[in-house]
Design a protein around this motif. Structure first.
Motif, PDB file in Angstrom:
ATOM      1  N   ARG A   1      -2.067   4.005  -5.780  1.00  0.00           N
ATOM      2  CA  ARG A   1      -1.957   3.182  -4.153  1.00  0.00           C
ATOM      3  C   ARG A   1      -1.605   1.799  -4.273  1.00  0.00           C
ATOM      4  NH1 ARG A   1      -7.756   4.130  -4.249  1.00  0.00           N
ATOM      5  NH2 ARG A   1      -7.317   5.876  -3.682  1.00  0.00           N
ATOM      6  N   TRP A   2      -1.954   1.195  -5.011  1.00  0.00           N
ATOM      7  CA  TRP A   2      -1.258  -0.270  -4.828  1.00  0.00           C
ATOM      8  C   TRP A   2      -0.289  -1.098  -6.083  1.00  0.00           C
ATOM      9  CZ3 TRP A   2      -3.497  -1.621  -0.631  1.00  0.00           C
ATOM     10  CH2 TRP A   2      -4.694  -1.109  -0.303  1.00  0.00           C
TER      11      TRP A   2
ATOM     12  N   PRO B   1      -2.166   1.468   6.655  1.00  0.00           N
ATOM     13  CA  PRO B   1      -3.100   0.467   5.724  1.00  0.00           C
ATOM     14  C   PRO B   1      -4.637   1.385   6.645  1.00  0.00           C
ATOM     15  CG  PRO B   1      -1.354  -0.988   5.777  1.00  0.00           C
ATOM     16  CD  PRO B   1      -0.703  -0.226   6.460  1.00  0.00           C
TER      17      PRO B   1
ATOM     18  N   LEU C   1      -1.491  -5.138   5.858  1.00  0.00           N
ATOM     19  CA  LEU C   1      -2.389  -5.040   5.357  1.00  0.00           C
ATOM     20  C   LEU C   1      -2.865  -7.044   6.283  1.00  0.00           C
ATOM     21  CD1 LEU C   1      -0.679  -4.491   2.460  1.00  0.00           C
ATOM     22  CD2 LEU C   1      -3.214  -3.530   2.901  1.00  0.00           C
TER      23      LEU C   1
ATOM     24  N   TYR D   1       0.724  -1.449  -0.343  1.00  0.00           N
ATOM     25  CA  TYR D   1      -0.294  -0.168   0.434  1.00  0.00           C
ATOM     26  C   TYR D   1       0.732   1.585   0.343  1.00  0.00           C
ATOM     27  CZ  TYR D   1      -2.996   3.793   1.815  1.00  0.00           C
ATOM     28  OH  TYR D   1      -3.310   4.911   1.797  1.00  0.00           O
TER      29      TYR D   1
ATOM     30  N   THR E   1       4.553  -2.348   4.819  1.00  0.00           N
ATOM     31  CA  THR E   1       2.823  -1.981   4.884  1.00  0.00           C
ATOM     32  C   THR E   1       2.439  -3.784   4.603  1.00  0.00           C
ATOM     33  OG1 THR E   1       1.981  -1.979   2.675  1.00  0.00           O
ATOM     34  CG2 THR E   1       2.374   0.279   3.863  1.00  0.00           C
TER      35      THR E   1
END
Ligand code: PLP
Length: 409
Positions: free
Chosen positions: A49-50, A258, A229, A6, A225
Motif C-alpha cells: 500500500r505504501w 489517496p 496525499l 500511495y 499521489t
C-alpha cells in the motif's frame, strides 16, 4: 511534506490485470526490464500500500516547491453564485508549470541509482520533456528528448526551456535512430508513437541509459499521489466531488487515489464522487472499449488492460495536447469499470470558455488540459445543492500556451 507514495493496487476491490506480451513477436515485458530503472519495475508490480519516498527525492520535492498550495476559488464561487464552495490544488507552481515533475524527479533518481548517466524520453507539446530535462539536471544526468516535429516547430518556448535545462532535443522523426530514419522527411509532423520508438531504441543502443515514461504505467500514477496525499491534509472539509482531467491518468490518479483509497478502506470520503474529465477529442473512458491494447502507437511496450480507442487512434489536434491519448491507465480503467470513477468529456470550445472565466476570476491562466477539470466544476456547481463542496486539481498553468488562448480569443 509526505514521506511515502500511495499504491492503490493494495485496496482495489478487484484484481488488477497485469501487463502482458502479445501472442507474437519478442517479449515486451523483457524489453521493459532492459530500459526502465530497476526499482520502477518492482513498483509497477508491487502490491504494497505504501512505498517510501527516498530522502533524495523528498529533498528534490522540497527544492522545487512542494508542498504545493491548496486554494479556495472565491472569485469563481462569486461569479457562479451557486452557494457551492470550490477548492483547488495548484501544481502550476512547480518550475516546469505542471504536475509532470513529481514523477520525473523520482524516475531520474532511480535511473541515477542504477548507475545511468543519461535518460531519454519522448514529448508532444513539451510538458513531459521539460519535466525530464529539469529532473535530469537536478540529478546530474544528461537528457535526450525526442519531440514530435510539429511541436518542435510550433512550441518553441518549451523547446527552448528544455535546452535551457541542458537537454538535447531532436525533432522526431529524427535521423538519429533507425526508427526515425524509416519515417524521416523534413516535413513529417511526427507522432508520439514514433517518438517513443526512437527514445526506446536510443536507450537500447548505448550504455548506462534509461527510458523515462510520462504517464499510464502504474508507478507513474503512484508517484503523482503526493498531490492527493497533501490535499487530504490541506482540505478543510471533505468534498462532495473530486475532479481532475485525464490524459493517460496520472494527474487524475495523483489527486484522487489517496481519497479513493480512504473511501475503499472505510476511512473517509464516503460521500465523495470522483469525476474524471477527458477531451472530447480522445474519449476513451466515455466511448472506448475495455480490453488489452498497446500503450504506445507502435506496439513496443507490453499490452495493458484499459479503456482504449485503439492504439492506432490519432486524436484530432486540440489545444490540450496532453490529453490526446488513446487509453487510460489500468487501475483508472478498472475503477471506471467498477463505477467508482465517473467519466465526463467536453469539447474544446466549452473548455476554453471555462479557462477564460477562471483566469478572469482567479487570476491564474490554466493549462488547456487543466481547464477540462474547470469545465466539469462549472457543471457540478450548477447541479449540486447549495453548501456542497467541490475540489479539483489544477494540474498546470497555461503561460506557455498563449497560442491556444490567442486562437480562442
Ligand atoms: C497540464 C497537464 N495536465 C494534465 C495532463 C494529463 O496527463 P496525465 O493524465 O497523463 O497525467 C498533462 C499531460 O501532458 C498536462 O500537461
Amino acid at each position: 511534506m509526505v514521506d511515502r507514495w500511495y499504491n492503490i493496487a493494495a485496496d482495489l476491490p478487484a484484481v488488477l490485470a497485469p501487463p502482458k506480451d502479445p501472442d507474437e513477436g519478442e517479449s515486451r515485458i523483457g524489453l521493459l526490464t532492459r530500459i526502465l530503472p530497476s526499482a520502477l519495475i518492482d513498483q509497477e508490480f508491487s502490491a504494497e500500500r505504501w512505498i517510501s519516498i527516498p530522502e533524495e527525492v523528498r529533498d528534490a520535492y522540497r527544492r522545487v516547491g512542494r508542498p504545493t498550495p491548496l486554494l479556495r476559488a472565491e472569485g469563481l464561487e462569486r461569479a457562479l453564485g451557486t452557494g457551492v464552495r470550490i477548492y483547488y490544488k495548484y501544481e502550476g507552481v512547480l518550475p516546469v508549470g505542471s504536475h509532470k515533475l513529481n514523477t520525473a524527479l523520482a524516475q531520474a533518481y532511480y535511473a541515477k541509482a542504477d548507475g545511468a548517466v543519461e535518460v531519454a524520453t519522448e514529448t508532444g507539446a513539451g510538458q513531459w520533456g521539460m519535466a525530464v530535462s529539469l529532473a535530469a539536471a537536478l540529478f546530474g544526468l544528461r537528457a535526450v528528448v525526442f519531440m514530435t516535429r510539429s511541436s518542435y516547430n510550433s512550441k518553441r518556448q518549451r523547446l527552448t526551456f528544455m535546452r535551457t535545462y541542458g537537454a538535447t532535443v531532436y525533432p522526431s522523426p529524427s535521423e538519429v535512430t533507425e526508427a526515425g530514419r524509416r519515417h524521416y522527411r523534413p516535413d513529417h509532423p511526427g507522432s508520439l508513437g514514433i517518438a517513443i520508438s526512437e527514445a526506446v531504441e536510443y536507450v537500447l543502443s548505448g550504455e548506462k541509459r534509461r527510458y523515462l515514461p510520462g504517464s499510464v504505467l502504474e508507478f507513474v500514477l503512484m508517484h503523482q499521489t503526493v498531490i492527493g496525499l497533501e490535499a487530504v491534509r490541506q482540505l478543510p472539509e471533505e468534498p462532495d466531488a473530486a475532479v481532475a482531467c485525464v490524459g493517460g491518468g496520472s494527474n487524475f490518479a495523483g489527486f484522487t487515489y489517496p481519497m479513493i483509497g480512504m473511501k475503499l478502506r472505510g476511512e473517509g470520503f464516503d460521500k465523495t464522487r470522483f469525476v474524471a474529465v477527458e477531451a472530447e477529442a480522445a474519449p476513451k473512458l466515455t466511448k472506448g472499449e475495455y480490453k488489452y491494447d498497446f500503450p504506445d502507437a507502435v506496439g513496443v511496450l507490453p499490452m495493458i488492460k484499459m479503456y482504449t480507442l485503439g492504439h492506432d487512434y490519432v486524436p484530432p489536434p486540440v489545444h490540450a495536447a496532453g490529453l490526446r491519448y488513446h487509453g487510460a491507465a489500468p487501475s483508472l480503467s478498472l475503477l471506471r469499470k467498477l463505477g467508482i470513477v465517473e467519466p465526463l468529456s467536453y469539447p474544446q470550445e466549452e473548455v476554453m470558455k471555462a479557462a477564460v472565466l477562471f483566469a478572469r476570476t482567479e487570476g491564474i491562466v490554466p493549462a488547456p488540459e487543466s481547464a477540462h477539470a474547470i469545465r466539469a466544476v462549472l457543471d457540478l456547481a450548477k447541479k449540486l445543492p447549495r453548501g456542497s463542496v467541490i475540489a479539483f486539481n489544477l494540474s498546470g498553468h497555461g503561460l506557455l500556451d498563449s497560442d491556444a488562448y490567442e486562437k480562442f480569443l
